[in-house]
Scaffold this motif. Structure first.
Motif, PDB file in Angstrom:
ATOM      1  N   ASN A   1     -12.972 -10.005  -5.199  1.00 17.83           N
ATOM      2  CA  ASN A   1     -13.774 -11.019  -4.492  1.00 17.83           C
ATOM      3  C   ASN A   1     -13.455 -11.028  -3.008  1.00 17.83           C
ATOM      4  OD1 ASN A   1     -14.948 -11.742  -6.903  1.00 17.83           O
ATOM      5  ND2 ASN A   1     -13.715 -13.598  -7.162  1.00 17.83           N
ATOM      6  N   THR A   2     -12.180 -10.922  -2.689  1.00 18.03           N
ATOM      7  CA  THR A   2     -11.765 -10.896  -1.288  1.00 18.03           C
ATOM      8  C   THR A   2     -12.332  -9.674  -0.596  1.00 18.03           C
ATOM      9  OG1 THR A   2      -9.738 -12.103  -1.787  1.00 18.03           O
ATOM     10  CG2 THR A   2      -9.770 -10.855   0.258  1.00 18.03           C
ATOM     11  N   SER A   3     -12.237  -8.521  -1.242  1.00 16.71           N
ATOM     12  CA  SER A   3     -12.737  -7.298  -0.614  1.00 16.71           C
ATOM     13  C   SER A   3     -14.256  -7.320  -0.458  1.00 16.71           C
ATOM     14  CB  SER A   3     -12.279  -6.063  -1.380  1.00 16.71           C
ATOM     15  OG  SER A   3     -12.890  -6.003  -2.641  1.00 16.71           O
ATOM     16  N   GLU A   4     -14.960  -8.011  -1.351  1.00 16.98           N
ATOM     17  CA  GLU A   4     -16.416  -8.108  -1.234  1.00 16.98           C
ATOM     18  C   GLU A   4     -16.848  -9.037  -0.107  1.00 16.98           C
ATOM     19  OE1 GLU A   4     -17.835  -9.157  -5.121  1.00 16.98           O
ATOM     20  OE2 GLU A   4     -17.284  -7.212  -5.959  1.00 16.98           O
ATOM     21  N   PHE A   5     -16.004  -9.985   0.260  1.00 21.84           N
ATOM     22  CA  PHE A   5     -16.303 -10.922   1.336  1.00 21.84           C
ATOM     23  C   PHE A   5     -16.289 -10.218   2.700  1.00 21.84           C
ATOM     24  CE2 PHE A   5     -14.953 -14.133   4.472  1.00 21.84           C
ATOM     25  CZ  PHE A   5     -15.983 -15.046   4.326  1.00 21.84           C
ATOM     26  N   PHE A   6     -15.424  -9.195   2.824  1.00 21.40           N
ATOM     27  CA  PHE A   6     -15.262  -8.485   4.096  1.00 21.40           C
ATOM     28  C   PHE A   6     -15.920  -7.112   4.033  1.00 21.40           C
ATOM     29  CE2 PHE A   6     -11.393 -11.182   3.814  1.00 21.40           C
ATOM     30  CZ  PHE A   6     -11.671 -12.009   4.892  1.00 21.40           C
ATOM     31  N   SER A   7     -16.549  -6.712   5.139  1.00 23.22           N
ATOM     32  CA  SER A   7     -17.079  -5.352   5.214  1.00 23.22           C
ATOM     33  C   SER A   7     -15.950  -4.373   5.499  1.00 23.22           C
ATOM     34  CB  SER A   7     -18.162  -5.255   6.288  1.00 23.22           C
ATOM     35  OG  SER A   7     -17.628  -5.555   7.565  1.00 23.22           O
ATOM     36  N   SER A   8     -14.900  -4.846   6.151  1.00 20.55           N
ATOM     37  CA  SER A   8     -13.708  -4.031   6.364  1.00 20.55           C
ATOM     38  C   SER A   8     -12.519  -4.968   6.539  1.00 20.55           C
ATOM     39  CB  SER A   8     -13.856  -3.139   7.600  1.00 20.55           C
ATOM     40  OG  SER A   8     -13.882  -3.928   8.774  1.00 20.55           O
ATOM     41  N   SER A   9     -11.358  -4.490   6.113  1.00 23.91           N
ATOM     42  CA  SER A   9     -10.132  -5.255   6.316  1.00 23.91           C
ATOM     43  C   SER A   9      -8.951  -4.308   6.288  1.00 23.91           C
ATOM     44  CB  SER A   9      -9.969  -6.338   5.244  1.00 23.91           C
ATOM     45  OG  SER A   9      -9.778  -5.757   3.979  1.00 23.91           O
ATOM     46  N   ARG A  10      -7.887  -4.718   6.970  1.00 26.56           N
ATOM     47  CA  ARG A  10      -6.660  -3.924   6.966  1.00 26.56           C
ATOM     48  C   ARG A  10      -5.484  -4.819   7.339  1.00 26.56           C
ATOM     49  NH1 ARG A  10      -5.097  -2.473  12.277  1.00 26.56           N
ATOM     50  NH2 ARG A  10      -6.741  -2.940  13.777  1.00 26.56           N
ATOM     51  N   TYR A  11      -4.310  -4.383   6.899  1.00 29.57           N
ATOM     52  CA  TYR A  11      -3.061  -5.059   7.227  1.00 29.57           C
ATOM     53  C   TYR A  11      -2.207  -4.134   8.068  1.00 29.57           C
ATOM     54  CZ  TYR A  11      -4.116  -8.501   3.644  1.00 29.57           C
ATOM     55  OH  TYR A  11      -4.719  -9.483   2.898  1.00 29.57           O
ATOM     56  N   GLU A  12      -1.565  -4.699   9.065  1.00 33.46           N
ATOM     57  CA  GLU A  12      -0.591  -3.966   9.859  1.00 33.46           C
ATOM     58  C   GLU A  12       0.773  -4.578   9.561  1.00 33.46           C
ATOM     59  OE1 GLU A  12       0.569  -3.671  14.534  1.00 33.46           O
ATOM     60  OE2 GLU A  12      -1.565  -3.582  14.032  1.00 33.46           O
ATOM     61  N   LEU A  13       1.631  -3.795   8.937  1.00 34.00           N
ATOM     62  CA  LEU A  13       2.965  -4.256   8.569  1.00 34.00           C
ATOM     63  C   LEU A  13       3.880  -4.215   9.786  1.00 34.00           C
ATOM     64  CD1 LEU A  13       5.072  -5.033   6.404  1.00 34.00           C
ATOM     65  CD2 LEU A  13       5.385  -2.572   6.004  1.00 34.00           C
ATOM     66  N   HIS A  14       4.560  -5.338  10.055  1.00 36.37           N
ATOM     67  CA  HIS A  14       5.489  -5.402  11.180  1.00 36.37           C
ATOM     68  C   HIS A  14       6.941  -5.312  10.738  1.00 36.37           C
ATOM     69  CE1 HIS A  14       2.199  -6.342  13.822  1.00 36.37           C
ATOM     70  NE2 HIS A  14       1.880  -7.373  13.074  1.00 36.37           N
ATOM     71  N   GLU A  15       7.295  -6.093   9.721  1.00 36.70           N
ATOM     72  CA  GLU A  15       8.694  -6.144   9.328  1.00 36.70           C
ATOM     73  C   GLU A  15       8.808  -6.624   7.890  1.00 36.70           C
ATOM     74  OE1 GLU A  15      12.841  -7.615  11.408  1.00 36.70           O
ATOM     75  OE2 GLU A  15      10.938  -8.292  12.230  1.00 36.70           O
ATOM     76  N   LEU A  16       9.841  -6.140   7.205  1.00 45.77           N
ATOM     77  CA  LEU A  16      10.142  -6.567   5.835  1.00 45.77           C
ATOM     78  C   LEU A  16      11.516  -7.225   5.814  1.00 45.77           C
ATOM     79  CD1 LEU A  16       8.952  -3.406   3.880  1.00 45.77           C
ATOM     80  CD2 LEU A  16       7.803  -5.626   4.011  1.00 45.77           C
ATOM     81  N   PHE A  17      11.612  -8.284   5.040  1.00 45.20           N
ATOM     82  CA  PHE A  17      12.850  -9.045   4.910  1.00 45.20           C
ATOM     83  C   PHE A  17      13.202  -9.095   3.424  1.00 45.20           C
ATOM     84  CE2 PHE A  17      10.388 -10.526   8.470  1.00 45.20           C
ATOM     85  CZ  PHE A  17      11.316 -10.680   9.507  1.00 45.20           C
ATOM     86  N   SER A  18      14.402  -8.648   3.095  1.00 47.73           N
ATOM     87  CA  SER A  18      14.806  -8.557   1.700  1.00 47.73           C
ATOM     88  C   SER A  18      15.668  -9.737   1.293  1.00 47.73           C
ATOM     89  CB  SER A  18      15.595  -7.262   1.487  1.00 47.73           C
ATOM     90  OG  SER A  18      16.041  -7.188   0.153  1.00 47.73           O
ATOM     91  N   ALA A  19      15.351 -10.278   0.125  1.00 47.12           N
ATOM     92  CA  ALA A  19      16.158 -11.325  -0.497  1.00 47.12           C
ATOM     93  C   ALA A  19      16.256 -11.005  -1.982  1.00 47.12           C
ATOM     94  CB  ALA A  19      15.546 -12.702  -0.254  1.00 47.12           C
TER      95      ALA A  19
END
Length: 138
Positions: free
Chosen positions: A64-82
């Motif tokens: 549903n989320t992907s159908e709402f957008f004609s295009s989308s992307r994530y840019e990963l900046h940092e990961l924090f481990s717990a």
């Protein structure tokens, strides 16, 4: 990644999810990455707020989320481990269908992993709150 421990398998899995777009579109690959009781949590101000549970409902929410957008992307900046929890600092870029305007927002994604699979995914816009929720300091 801020962490004094060696990079965990959980962190590497989350990194791969973003780098290889592992949750985009392939239902078999998706089912192999998640637990049967997986949860997907949208914040109250999301287009579709609330919690989705189970492989079928979570996969439908992602579709549903992907159908709402004609295009989308994530840019990963940092990961924090717990441990079994990994918080990702990301930028989200998208275009709604029928629009040329790009949407941008900073997001914090909290991944809960169990036995090398995704058990829960929650997103929001407050990195500090996400880090505090898993016992880390911003």
């Amino acid at each position: 990644m801020r962490n004094t421990e060696p990079v965990s398998e959980n962190v590497e899995l989350v990194r791969r999810i973003y780098e290889e777009h592992l949750l985009d579109g392939d239902p078999e690959r998706f089912a192999a990455l998640v637990t049967d009781d997986v949860e997907y949590v949208n914040p109250p101000d999301a287009v579709e707020p609330g919690v989705r549970r189970g492989v079928a409902d979570v996969a439908e929410a992602l579709r549903n989320t992907s159908e709402f957008f004609s295009s989308s992307r994530y840019e990963l900046h940092e990961l924090f481990s717990a441990g079994d929890l990994v918080v990702a600092s990301v930028s989200f870029y998208a275009r709604s269908r029928g629009s040329e305007t790009e949407i941008f927002q900073e997001e914090a994604h909290t991944w809960t992993l169990r036995s090398g699979r995704i058990a829960r995914f929650e997103w929001g816009r407050d990195l500090r709150a996400a880090l505090e929720a898993v016992g880390l300091r911003a």
